[in-house]
Design a protein around this motif. Sequence first.
Motif, PDB file in Angstrom:
ATOM      1  N   ASP A 227      18.147  27.785 -48.468  1.00 56.73           N
ATOM      2  CA  ASP A 227      18.362  27.434 -47.072  1.00 56.73           C
ATOM      3  C   ASP A 227      17.536  26.203 -46.729  1.00 56.73           C
ATOM      4  OD1 ASP A 227      17.806  29.016 -43.877  1.00 56.73           O
ATOM      5  OD2 ASP A 227      19.267  27.526 -44.508  1.00 56.73           O
ATOM      6  N   ASP A 228      17.901  25.537 -45.619  1.00 56.84           N
ATOM      7  CA  ASP A 228      17.134  24.419 -45.109  1.00 56.84           C
ATOM      8  C   ASP A 228      15.918  24.973 -44.395  1.00 56.84           C
ATOM      9  OD1 ASP A 228      16.093  22.195 -44.015  1.00 56.84           O
ATOM     10  OD2 ASP A 228      17.959  21.458 -43.131  1.00 56.84           O
ATOM     11  N   ARG A 229      14.749  24.863 -45.020  1.00 55.74           N
ATOM     12  CA  ARG A 229      13.560  25.479 -44.478  1.00 55.74           C
ATOM     13  C   ARG A 229      12.979  24.712 -43.285  1.00 55.74           C
ATOM     14  NH1 ARG A 229      11.809  29.213 -48.269  1.00 55.74           N
ATOM     15  NH2 ARG A 229      13.694  29.986 -49.275  1.00 55.74           N
ATOM     16  N   ARG A 230      13.614  23.577 -42.929  1.00 58.42           N
ATOM     17  CA  ARG A 230      13.088  22.816 -41.785  1.00 58.42           C
ATOM     18  C   ARG A 230      13.456  23.466 -40.454  1.00 58.42           C
ATOM     19  NH1 ARG A 230      15.511  17.083 -42.949  1.00 58.42           N
ATOM     20  NH2 ARG A 230      17.302  18.448 -43.373  1.00 58.42           N
ATOM     21  N   GLY A 231      14.467  24.396 -40.471  1.00 58.96           N
ATOM     22  CA  GLY A 231      14.829  25.099 -39.228  1.00 58.96           C
ATOM     23  C   GLY A 231      15.898  24.348 -38.476  1.00 58.96           C
ATOM     24  N   PRO A 232      16.482  24.995 -37.436  1.00 57.16           N
ATOM     25  CA  PRO A 232      17.527  24.388 -36.635  1.00 57.16           C
ATOM     26  C   PRO A 232      17.004  23.252 -35.795  1.00 57.16           C
ATOM     27  CG  PRO A 232      16.837  26.475 -35.709  1.00 57.16           C
ATOM     28  CD  PRO A 232      16.131  26.370 -36.986  1.00 57.16           C
ATOM     29  N   GLY A 233      17.841  22.254 -35.644  1.00 60.25           N
ATOM     30  CA  GLY A 233      17.490  21.131 -34.768  1.00 60.25           C
ATOM     31  C   GLY A 233      16.432  20.256 -35.345  1.00 60.25           C
ATOM     32  N   ALA A 234      16.197  20.331 -36.662  1.00 58.18           N
ATOM     33  CA  ALA A 234      15.143  19.497 -37.262  1.00 58.18           C
ATOM     34  C   ALA A 234      15.523  18.048 -37.174  1.00 58.18           C
ATOM     35  CB  ALA A 234      14.940  19.923 -38.708  1.00 58.18           C
TER      36      ALA A 234
ATOM     37  N   ALA B 187      18.079  29.814 -32.990  1.00 63.44           N
ATOM     38  CA  ALA B 187      18.661  28.497 -32.725  1.00 63.44           C
ATOM     39  C   ALA B 187      19.101  28.350 -31.284  1.00 63.44           C
ATOM     40  CB  ALA B 187      19.846  28.274 -33.662  1.00 63.44           C
ATOM     41  N   GLU B 188      19.640  29.412 -30.724  1.00 64.08           N
ATOM     42  CA  GLU B 188      20.073  29.344 -29.321  1.00 64.08           C
ATOM     43  C   GLU B 188      18.895  29.108 -28.393  1.00 64.08           C
ATOM     44  OE1 GLU B 188      22.181  32.915 -28.583  1.00 64.08           O
ATOM     45  OE2 GLU B 188      23.940  32.350 -29.757  1.00 64.08           O
ATOM     46  N   LEU B 189      17.770  29.779 -28.683  1.00 63.10           N
ATOM     47  CA  LEU B 189      16.591  29.600 -27.828  1.00 63.10           C
ATOM     48  C   LEU B 189      15.983  28.205 -28.021  1.00 63.10           C
ATOM     49  CD1 LEU B 189      14.834  33.067 -28.178  1.00 63.10           C
ATOM     50  CD2 LEU B 189      16.102  32.190 -26.219  1.00 63.10           C
ATOM     51  N   LEU B 190      16.094  27.670 -29.254  1.00 64.57           N
ATOM     52  CA  LEU B 190      15.517  26.355 -29.522  1.00 64.57           C
ATOM     53  C   LEU B 190      16.460  25.217 -29.161  1.00 64.57           C
ATOM     54  CD1 LEU B 190      13.835  27.107 -32.952  1.00 64.57           C
ATOM     55  CD2 LEU B 190      12.694  26.844 -30.755  1.00 64.57           C
TER      56      LEU B 190
END
Length: 445
Positions: free
Chosen positions: A438-445, A422-425
Motif C-alpha cells: 500500500d501507499d504508506r504516505r496516506g490519503p491526500g499526500a 480519508a473522509e475526515l482528512l
Amino acid sequence: MADTDPAGPVLDRDEVDRALARLGAEHEAIETSLLALQDHAGRRLLEGAQLTGVTQERWTATEASITLLWTYFDAYTDALRTARDIRSRRRWSSREDLVALTELLRGDSVTVAGAASAAARSPAPDGARQGRLSERYSLVALVDRMNELYAASLDMVVAADAVWSALPARIDLLAAELHRTSRLAHSVGVRPGEHPAGDDLERITRTLTRLREQVVSDPLAYWKPTEGSSAPGGGRPDTTVYDREARALEDVRREIDAVLTVRQDAEKRIVRLRDVLSRADRTLAEARTARGEVLAKIAATEVPVVSGPPTVLQEQLSTAAEYRRHAQWHRLSPLLESLEQKAEDELLRARESLTAVTAPLAIRAELRGRLDAYKAKVARHGLAEDPELVERYEKARRMLWSAPCDLRVAEQAVLRYQYAAAELLGGTPRVPEQGGPDDRRGPGA
C-alpha cells in the motif's frame, strides 16, 4: 627444338653446328636430371622399402621407366657422339657429310635395341610400339620421350618422399603424446571398459599403429594430387586420418584435465554440496514449520504442501564420497557436475516452497503495517479519538491480531478504516490490490 622434316633440304654447316650445340645442351641437362633422380632420397627409400598397394604397382612401373630412361639416354649419347665425329672430320664438311648429318639430326636415326621388353612395363606414347624388338626415334622425339618418362618417374618418387617426410614423423610425435596421455589416464582411473575416454585412447592407439604401417608401406595411398597441375610432385600428403585422431586425442586430454581438476578440489566440492543440500533441508524444514503456523493462524487459505528432501541426492552424495575415497576420479567427475546442478535446483525449490507457504503471513503483516500507518497519520491530524475511526480500527485490529485470521475479511476491515480516515482528512485513499503493498504516505499526500 622444332620438329624437322627428313625430306627437307640438307642442312648447311652453320645449321649443323647450331643443332649440335642445342643437342649438346639438352644432353647435359638430361644427364644432370637423371643423375639427380638416381641420387634422390625418395628413390633410395623406395628401393629398400617393403611396398604394398598402389605404391608397389607404381614403383614397379617407375623402375622400368628409369631403366628405359638410361637405355634411351645411352642411345641418345651414341647418336650425338656419331654426329660430332662426322662433323669433326673436316673443318669444311663435304656434301656427303652434310647429308649424313641431316639424316642423323632430323630423321628417325636412333635405334633402341631391346627396348620393347622394358617398355612393356612402362608408359608408352604409342601402344602399337609394345611388343617390338626395337624402336626408332628422331633425336627430338627421343628427347620428348625421355622428358615424358622422367616427369612420370619424378612425380612418383617426389610424392612418396613427401608423404614419408611428412606423416611418419608426425605420427611418431602424436604416438609419444598418446603414450604420455595414456599413462596419465591410467593413473587417474581412466581405463578401457571403465571410462569412454579410456576406450578412445585404445582406439586411437590402434588407428595410429595401423596408419603408420600403411604410410610406410603404401605412401601413395596418402597422397592427394593437385587438380590441374602437371608439375612433378604437384599435390600434398593426405592427413585426414592423422588430423582426426589428433583432434580425438585433444578431446581426451581435456577430459583427463577435467578428471585431474576433480582430484584436486573434490573434497571442497563435496563439502560445498553437503552445505547446499543442508541449507535446502533446513529451508524445507522451516517451510513445514511455517505451514503449521499458517494453518493455525490464517483461516480460509490454501497453503501448499511442503515435500520432504529428495533422498536420491543424499544417496548420490554418499556415492561421490565413496568414489573419492577409492580414487575413482573418472566416475566422480561427471557425478559431481550433475550433483552440483541438482543441489542448486533443490535449494531454489526449497526457497520457493518457503515463500509460497509464508505468503499469507506476509499479507497479514502488510495489512497490520497499513492499519498502524493510517492510525499514526490520523493521530498527527488530531483525529485519533474520533468514535467511528476508533470503532473501525479496533474491529480491524481484532481481526488481524486474532487466530485464525480471515485475511479477506480483515482486509475489508482495513479498507473501511482507510475510507473513514480519508473522509475526515478530506481525501480519497488509494485502494491497494488484495495482499499487495500500500501507499504508506496516506490519503491526500
